[in-house]
Design an enzyme around this catalytic site. Structure first.
Site, mmCIF file in Angstrom:
data_model
loop_
_atom_site.group_PDB
_atom_site.id
_atom_site.type_symbol
_atom_site.label_atom_id
_atom_site.label_comp_id
_atom_site.label_asym_id
_atom_site.label_seq_id
_atom_site.Cartn_x
_atom_site.Cartn_y
_atom_site.Cartn_z
ATOM 1 N N SER A 157 0.671 -0.917 -0.126
ATOM 2 C CA SER A 157 -0.049 0.135 0.191
ATOM 3 C C SER A 157 0.782 1.517 0.192
ATOM 4 O O SER A 157 2.169 0.833 0.187
ATOM 5 C CB SER A 157 -0.741 0.138 1.538
ATOM 6 O OG SER A 157 -1.435 1.425 1.482
ATOM 7 N N TYR A 170 -2.241 -1.014 10.467
ATOM 8 C CA TYR A 170 -1.853 -1.181 8.917
ATOM 9 C C TYR A 170 -0.752 -1.000 8.685
ATOM 10 O O TYR A 170 0.128 -0.822 7.783
ATOM 11 C CB TYR A 170 -2.879 -0.131 8.507
ATOM 12 C CG TYR A 170 -3.034 -0.906 6.899
ATOM 13 C CD1 TYR A 170 -3.766 -1.940 6.423
ATOM 14 C CD2 TYR A 170 -2.708 0.011 6.049
ATOM 15 C CE1 TYR A 170 -4.261 -2.432 5.051
ATOM 16 C CE2 TYR A 170 -3.075 0.058 5.124
ATOM 17 C CZ TYR A 170 -4.073 -0.627 3.906
ATOM 18 O OH TYR A 170 -3.903 -1.420 3.055
HETATM 19 N N1 LIG Z 1 -8.718 -1.133 -1.498
HETATM 20 C C1 LIG Z 1 -7.606 0.259 -0.817
HETATM 21 O O1 LIG Z 1 -7.503 1.102 -1.592
HETATM 22 C C2 LIG Z 1 -6.304 -1.010 -0.812
HETATM 23 C C3 LIG Z 1 -5.836 0.264 -1.496
HETATM 24 C C4 LIG Z 1 -3.900 0.136 -0.711
HETATM 25 C C5 LIG Z 1 -4.210 -1.678 -0.471
HETATM 26 N N2 LIG Z 1 -4.943 -2.126 -0.420
HETATM 27 C C6 LIG Z 1 -4.350 -3.725 -0.510
HETATM 28 O O2 LIG Z 1 -4.942 -4.313 -1.202
HETATM 29 C C7 LIG Z 1 -5.391 -5.742 -0.683
HETATM 30 C C8 LIG Z 1 -7.032 -6.281 -1.050
HETATM 31 O O3 LIG Z 1 -7.727 -5.232 -0.654
HETATM 32 P P1 LIG Z 1 -9.152 -5.244 -1.082
HETATM 33 O O4 LIG Z 1 -8.844 -4.096 -1.116
HETATM 34 O O5 LIG Z 1 -8.665 -5.859 -2.649
HETATM 35 O O6 LIG Z 1 -9.936 -5.299 -0.237
HETATM 36 P P2 LIG Z 1 -11.225 -6.634 -0.166
HETATM 37 O O7 LIG Z 1 -11.806 -6.107 1.204
HETATM 38 O O8 LIG Z 1 -12.119 -6.576 -1.087
HETATM 39 O O9 LIG Z 1 -10.402 -7.897 0.171
HETATM 40 C C9 LIG Z 1 -9.795 -8.678 1.235
HETATM 41 C C10 LIG Z 1 -10.417 -10.117 1.286
HETATM 42 O O10 LIG Z 1 -9.443 -11.206 1.620
HETATM 43 C C11 LIG Z 1 -10.194 -11.389 2.253
HETATM 44 N N3 LIG Z 1 -9.298 -12.271 3.809
HETATM 45 C C12 LIG Z 1 -9.604 -10.896 4.403
HETATM 46 N N4 LIG Z 1 -9.294 -11.570 6.028
HETATM 47 C C13 LIG Z 1 -8.669 -12.689 5.770
HETATM 48 C C14 LIG Z 1 -8.557 -13.521 6.619
HETATM 49 N N5 LIG Z 1 -7.894 -13.648 7.547
HETATM 50 N N6 LIG Z 1 -8.330 -14.713 5.740
HETATM 51 C C15 LIG Z 1 -8.819 -14.929 5.187
HETATM 52 N N7 LIG Z 1 -8.586 -13.986 3.958
HETATM 53 C C16 LIG Z 1 -8.652 -12.683 4.172
HETATM 54 C C17 LIG Z 1 -11.460 -11.379 2.447
HETATM 55 O O11 LIG Z 1 -12.070 -12.290 2.548
HETATM 56 C C18 LIG Z 1 -11.306 -10.794 1.283
HETATM 57 O O12 LIG Z 1 -12.165 -11.641 0.047
HETATM 58 C C19 LIG Z 1 -4.760 -5.656 0.726
HETATM 59 O O13 LIG Z 1 -3.530 -6.319 1.472
HETATM 60 C C20 LIG Z 1 -5.279 -4.617 1.190
HETATM 61 O O14 LIG Z 1 -4.414 -4.081 2.208
HETATM 62 C C21 LIG Z 1 -5.883 -2.311 -0.488
#
Ligand SMILES: NC(=O)c1ccc[n+]([C@@H]2O[C@H](COP(=O)([O-])OP(=O)(O)OC[C@H]3O[C@@H](n4cnc5c(N)ncnc54)[C@H](O)[C@@H]3O)[C@@H](O)[C@H]2O)c1
Length: 275
Positions: A157, A170
């Protein structure tokens, strides 16, 4: 994790901002014969990555705690699924894992001032965001070394590089993931295995929608204000990224012919950190 939705009017406003580079790229991915494990693939960025890697010819294993979501996606992309809750990452050591490509993507978020941040929640976020990627790499590297080829992409991130208040767990876990990714890159150098991070800013997924709702509650303002005055105020391109944009970069890093691209972090933040 909250899964509140951006209000319809707001969603329309964001959607109406043009995505100027949304045309399909013509980079072909030759991942025939490769197996990819994508964590947190039932939703958001992980889902888009799994779809793209499968389209590139890889056999994809969808890992998530959301059984229904993992099962459905695996069936859609003709892959396999594994149900695991990474809040106890020692579960990883009980799985019989082997893959050429590992995408450490599963993630959760929590927003609170440090004095109100429960230590158990802090440590949960470290386990999911940092310890699980360490254990997956530990389990998969021997097979990658034996075959002389492997790709690890850690979805980090902007917060792997800079802090924001109220995100103690985070921010510290993502900074840790940046360090872990570089250590893997150094240990794997010369063995055909690369390790990199991609660092999104704000991407339109349930995680970011939950964050908007949390911040609106914390600051006593409405969600539209959080989006405009906080998220988009930091984002020069003035729109949320789409999961598929992140997936394109991840897929490139998973592809062949990129052995020299290792130990790097790729910002994907609409210009946020350039400012
Ligand atoms: N969305 C954003 O703006 C953003 C920005 C920077 C980084 N990220 C990173 O991208 C990655 C994906 O995020 P996203 O936005 O797609 O989120 P999301 O919530 O859409 O998806 C996250 C997925 O991780 C799974 N998950 C969460 N905890 C879990 C656990 N304990 N065991 C197994 N599975 C688990 C959830 O079930 C879900 O399917 C993350 O690492 C997040 O930190 C997201």
């Amino acid at each position: 994790m909250g899964v509140a939705h951006i209000p319809t009017g707001l969603e329309r406003r964001v959607a109406s901002r043009p995505v100027t580079d949304s045309k399909e790229t013509h980079v072909t991915l030759d991942l025939e014969g490769k197996t990819a494990l994508v964590t947190g693939a039932a939703s958001g960025i992980g889902r888009a990555v799994a779809v793209r890697l499968a389209a590139g010819g890889a056999s994809v294993v969808v890992l998530d705690r959301d059984e229904a979501g993992a099962k459905q996606l695996a069936s859609d992309i003709d892959g396999d699924f594994l149900v695991a809750d990474l809040s106890d990452p020692s579960v990883i050591d009980t799985l019989d894992l082997d893959a050429d490509i590992l995408v450490n993507n599963a993630g959760i978020q929590h927003v609170a001032p440090i004095e109100e941040f429960e230590p158990e929640r802090f440590s949960l976020i470290q386990r999911v965001l940092l310890e699980a990627p360490f254990r997956f790499a530990r389990a998969l590297l021997p097979g990658m070394y034996a075959r002389g080829w492997g790709r690890i992409v850690n979805v980090s991130s902007v917060h792997g590089h800079r802090a924001s208040p109220y995100k103690a767990a985070y921010v510290s876990a993502k900074h840790g993931l940046e360090g872990l990714s570089k250590v893997i890159a150094l240990e794997a150098a010369g063995k055909g295995v690369t390790s990199n991070t991609v660092c999104p800013g704000y991407v339109r997924t349930p995680l970011v929608e939950g964050q908007i709702a949390d911040q609106a509650r914390t600051h006593g303002i409405d969600e539209a204000e959080v989006l405009d005055d906080v998220l988009l105020a930091r984002t020069p391109v003035k729109r949320l990224a789409e999961p598929e944009e992140v997936a394109r970069l991840v897929a490139f890093l998973c592809g062949p012919g990129t052995d020299s691209v290792t130990g790097s972090s790729f910002m994907m933040d609409g210009g946020w950190t350039a400012a």
